[in-house]
Design an enzyme around this catalytic site. Structure first.
Site, short mmCIF file in Angstrom:
data_model
loop_
_atom_site.label_atom_id
_atom_site.label_comp_id
_atom_site.label_asym_id
_atom_site.label_seq_id
_atom_site.Cartn_x
_atom_site.Cartn_y
_atom_site.Cartn_z
CG HIS A 265 -1.91 -1.14 1.23
ND1 HIS A 265 -2.46 -1.65 2.38
CD2 HIS A 265 -2.43 -1.88 0.22
CE1 HIS A 265 -3.27 -2.66 2.08
NE2 HIS A 265 -3.26 -2.82 0.77
C1 LIG Z 1 0.03 -7.45 -4.80
C2 LIG Z 1 -0.90 -6.33 -4.39
C3 LIG Z 1 -2.00 -6.61 -3.56
C4 LIG Z 1 -2.87 -5.58 -3.20
N1 LIG Z 1 -4.01 -5.90 -2.54
C5 LIG Z 1 -4.97 -4.95 -2.37
C6 LIG Z 1 -6.26 -5.29 -1.89
O1 LIG Z 1 -6.57 -6.46 -1.61
N2 LIG Z 1 -7.17 -4.31 -1.76
C7 LIG Z 1 -6.89 -3.01 -2.05
O2 LIG Z 1 -7.74 -2.15 -1.87
N3 LIG Z 1 -5.66 -2.65 -2.50
C8 LIG Z 1 -4.72 -3.59 -2.71
N4 LIG Z 1 -3.51 -3.26 -3.25
C9 LIG Z 1 -3.21 -1.83 -3.46
C10 LIG Z 1 -3.96 -1.18 -4.62
O3 LIG Z 1 -4.10 -2.07 -5.69
C11 LIG Z 1 -3.21 0.08 -5.05
O4 LIG Z 1 -3.15 0.98 -3.95
C12 LIG Z 1 -3.85 0.81 -6.20
O5 LIG Z 1 -4.01 -0.04 -7.29
C13 LIG Z 1 -2.98 2.01 -6.60
O6 LIG Z 1 -3.54 2.64 -7.72
P1 LIG Z 1 -2.71 3.70 -8.56
O7 LIG Z 1 -3.60 4.16 -9.64
O8 LIG Z 1 -2.14 4.70 -7.64
O9 LIG Z 1 -1.46 2.90 -9.14
P2 LIG Z 1 -1.45 1.63 -10.08
O10 LIG Z 1 -2.75 0.93 -10.07
O11 LIG Z 1 -0.25 0.85 -9.70
O12 LIG Z 1 -1.30 2.24 -11.53
C14 LIG Z 1 -0.16 2.85 -12.03
C15 LIG Z 1 -0.13 2.53 -13.51
O13 LIG Z 1 0.78 3.40 -14.15
C16 LIG Z 1 1.58 2.65 -15.04
N5 LIG Z 1 2.82 3.38 -15.18
C17 LIG Z 1 3.79 3.58 -14.26
N6 LIG Z 1 4.76 4.34 -14.77
C18 LIG Z 1 4.39 4.63 -16.04
C19 LIG Z 1 4.98 5.38 -17.08
N7 LIG Z 1 6.15 5.98 -16.92
N8 LIG Z 1 4.32 5.47 -18.26
C20 LIG Z 1 3.12 4.87 -18.46
N9 LIG Z 1 2.53 4.12 -17.50
C21 LIG Z 1 3.15 4.02 -16.31
C22 LIG Z 1 1.72 1.30 -14.36
O14 LIG Z 1 2.12 0.31 -15.26
C23 LIG Z 1 0.34 1.10 -13.80
O15 LIG Z 1 -0.52 0.51 -14.72
C24 LIG Z 1 -2.60 -4.25 -3.62
C25 LIG Z 1 -1.51 -3.96 -4.43
C26 LIG Z 1 -0.66 -4.99 -4.83
C27 LIG Z 1 0.51 -4.66 -5.73
#
Ligand SMILES: Cc1cc2nc3c(=O)[nH]c(=O)nc-3n(C[C@H](O)[C@H](O)[C@H](O)COP(=O)(O)OP(=O)(O)OC[C@H]3O[C@@H](n4cnc5c(N)ncnc54)[C@H](O)[C@@H]3O)c2cc1C
Length: 563
Positions: free
Chosen positions: A479
């Site tokens: 997280h």
């Molecule tokens: C293994 C795991 C288990 C988890 N379990 C849970 C759970 O059970 N319940 C829950 O609520 N949360 C859970 N989480 C946490 C939750 O999924 C994340 O907090 C949430 O997805 C974050 O969203 P975000 O949009 O900030 O980032 P992300 O969803 O990580 O999205 C970032 C995106 O940007 C892309 N990206 C990065 N850099 C670049 C770039 N330079 N150019 C283009 N694209 C790029 C990445 O490839 C990715 O697709 C878990 C996370 C993981 C990894």
């Protein structure tokens, strides 16, 4: 360099937040939207079958597979940090537990000067984002939940008997029970609702992108890694990205939106000249805007586990007899999305207080019906044992880490220093959490199932021993947040409308903007952030567009400069 295309909005990162933005900003048909995602499309069946979480956590294709810098308070271990690298981002590889956090968390954000982010303000967005299947089954379902939203929230289709045992044991240990961690009472032990639909994962790509993907005004480009934000003066005007071995530029007529996650967004800002002065100088990056808070304030939940060998063989194992059961489960899944493969494994858990002085729960449990070693990277114990594991984390850690550039190469992973357990409070709370978990595991409900404690083992009893065990074996519960924090102080990166301080035409919309880590899993909060951001972006864009019409100014590019 190919010919530059223009869109109204360019979103860098097609993860949890990026998928929400792509859908909401393209919904009216008025705005041209481009979504750039570094990873491939989310076609792997392991993403969609919930039990596929084990291979996707280990995948090198769908996952950035980061490692932290050696953690000085955790025996100098570098720790594995999976992050999703595909459409849906981490929502395509996460454990699907649907948790919002505690109302206090959002009131706390508002008290830090973030108007519009109190629980009263964000609850409508939590309701808007979800289609909560169990609305009539939980206390005050109508008040706390929504129906008809894109993200499907379901009860688990399959519940391992050990989960029910955990809930009974929780009650025997004196904890409250709750049927809904996101309802009127977070505190207690119970089953998690899951981000699933019809027994399959409901990632944010499935929920938000799939229904929008054929809109003529939405362009989704996969395997497109953004390498920098393009600026004209202080105004963000586009994004450079790498696709098929070539660099391409896209222009943003209205705004550039960074949704690359808590690691990717600060990295992109720094590569683009927005960040701490020393960091930009160190890597000879021309500064656009010095912002000392970029990459600072990293917070994460740290888990410590207790694994118990099981006698009754309800747990998942790779021993020969259990493998036979797995074959049956494959059939159940293929023919009707039923059985154990619909499971996110972390089916039960709870929110409790580390001691009676806490006003709200500060510990969270996740229970899995197997030996969970090293993020599923080490399968060997599964061949030997039937077991169950309880993981405990402290929800509001004081420790703060950093994301820094390794060098100015955008393809190099940044240096992640979680700085776990930097304060005595963080360690004490985790020691208390460990003891609370053991207390639950010692209850009579577990007696028929319990053989012996495998890890850390019964010899570990004193505070000193538990601390050593935590330093040696604790792991991320995935997280990370806070590296582009929202606020008004000198270390804030974005304002409460998520606009990057000191520049125009640029916002950050993802988990990185959380000023403090919320008490729970972070996907629903990130989805809420993006839902609210979409409203803010559309409001500002409409205002700018009507001002342009009024003044008869050309649409592009200078008219959006005012903040
Ligand atoms: C293994 C795991 C288990 C988890 N379990 C849970 C759970 O059970 N319940 C829950 O609520 N949360 C859970 N989480 C946490 C939750 O999924 C994340 O907090 C949430 O997805 C974050 O969203 P975000 O949009 O900030 O980032 P992300 O969803 O990580 O999205 C970032 C995106 O940007 C892309 N990206 C990065 N850099 C670049 C770039 N330079 N150019 C283009 N694209 C790029 C990445 O490839 C990715 O697709 C878990 C996370 C993981 C990894």
């Amino acid at each position: 360099m190919s010919q530059t295309k223009s869109y109204d909005f360019v979103i860098a990162g097609g993860g949890s937040a990026g998928c929400v933005l792509a859908n909401r900003l393209s919904a009216s048909g008025k705005w041209q939207v481009c979504l750039l995602e570094a990873g491939p499309a989310d076609t792997s069946p392991f993403i969609h079958m919930p039990a596929g979480i084990i291979p996707v956590i280990r995948s090198k294709i769908l996952n950035w597979s980061f490692w932290t810098a050696p953690q000085k308070n955790c025996g100098n271990r570098a720790m594995y940090w999976p992050r999703g690298r595909t459409l849906g981002g981490s929502s395509s590889i996460n454990a699907m537990c649907y948790i919002r956090g505690h109302a206090w968390d959002y009131d706390h954000w508002a008290s830090l000067g973030n108007d519009g982010w109190s629980y009263k303000d964000v609850l409508p967005y939590f309701r808007k984002l979800e289609n909560f299947e169990a609305i009539g089954k939980v206390a005050q379902g109508d008040r706390f939940h929504g129906q008809g939203g894109p993200l499907n929230v379901a009860e688990p289709r399959y519940v391992n008997p050990l989960m029910k045992v955990f809930i009974t044991a929780g009650k025997q240990a004196g904890h409250a029970l709750t049927d809904d961690f996101n309802g009127p009472q977070q505190e207690g032990i119970g089953l998690y609702h899951t981000m699933q639909k019809g027994g399959a994962r409901c990632s944010n790509a499935r929920a938000y992108l799939e229904p929008a993907k054929n809109r003529p005004n939405l362009t989704v480009i996969t395997k497109a890694q953004a390498t920098r934000v393009l600026f004209e003066g202080q105004r963000a005007v586009g994004v450079r990205y790498l696709n098929g071995g070539k660099y391409h530029d896209v222009r943003a007529r209205v705004e550039v939106l960074l949704s690359a996650g808590a690691i990717g967004s600060p990295q992109l800002l720094m590569l683009s000249g927005v960040g701490p002065k020393a960091e930009l100088e160190r890597h000879r990056i021309e500064p656009v805007q010095v912002l000392p808070g970029v990459g600072e304030n990293l917070q994460d939940h740290l888990d410590i586990h207790i694994t118990t060998i099981e006698k009754t063989r309800h747990s998942i194992s790779l021993r020969p007899l259990a493998l036979l059961k797995s074959i049956v489960n494959v059939f159940k899944y293929v023919f009707g999305h039923r059985g154990e493969l619909t499971s996110n494994f972390a089916q039960a858990g709870g929110f409790i207080k580390s001691d009676d002085t806490q006003p709200i729960p500060d510990l969270q449990f996740h229970v899995v019906p197997f030996v969970y070693a090293n993020h599923g990277q080490t399968l060997a114990p599964l061949f030997k044992h039937y077991a169950y594991t309880v993981m405990t984390c402290f929800l509001r850690p004081e420790s703060r880490g950093t994301v820094k550039l390794a060098n100015a190469d955008p393809l190099m992973a940044p240096v992640i220093d979680a700085n776990y357990l930097a304060t005595e409070r963080d360690m004490t709370a985790l020691v208390n959490g460990f003891r609370k978990a053991r207390e639950v595991l010692a209850q009579p409900a577990f007696a028929p199932h319990r053989a012996n404690e495998m890890e850390p083992g019964p010899a570990v009893t004193s505070d000193a021993q538990i601390r050593d065990y935590i330093r040696a074996k604790s792991e991320t519960v995935y997280h990370p947040v806070g590296t582009c924090k929202m606020g008004r102080d000198a270390m804030a990166v974005v304002d409460p409308r998520l606009r990057v301080h000191g520049v125009t035409g640029l916002r950050v919309v993802d988990a990185s903007i959380m000023p403090t880590l919320i008490g729970g899993n972070t996907n629903a909060p990130t989805t809420m952030i993006a839902e609210r951001a979409a409203d803010l972006i559309l409001q500002d864009a409409a205002l700018q567009s009507s001002a342009r019409n009024f003044l008869h100014e050309p649409a592009e590019p200078a008219a959006y400069a005012a903040k």
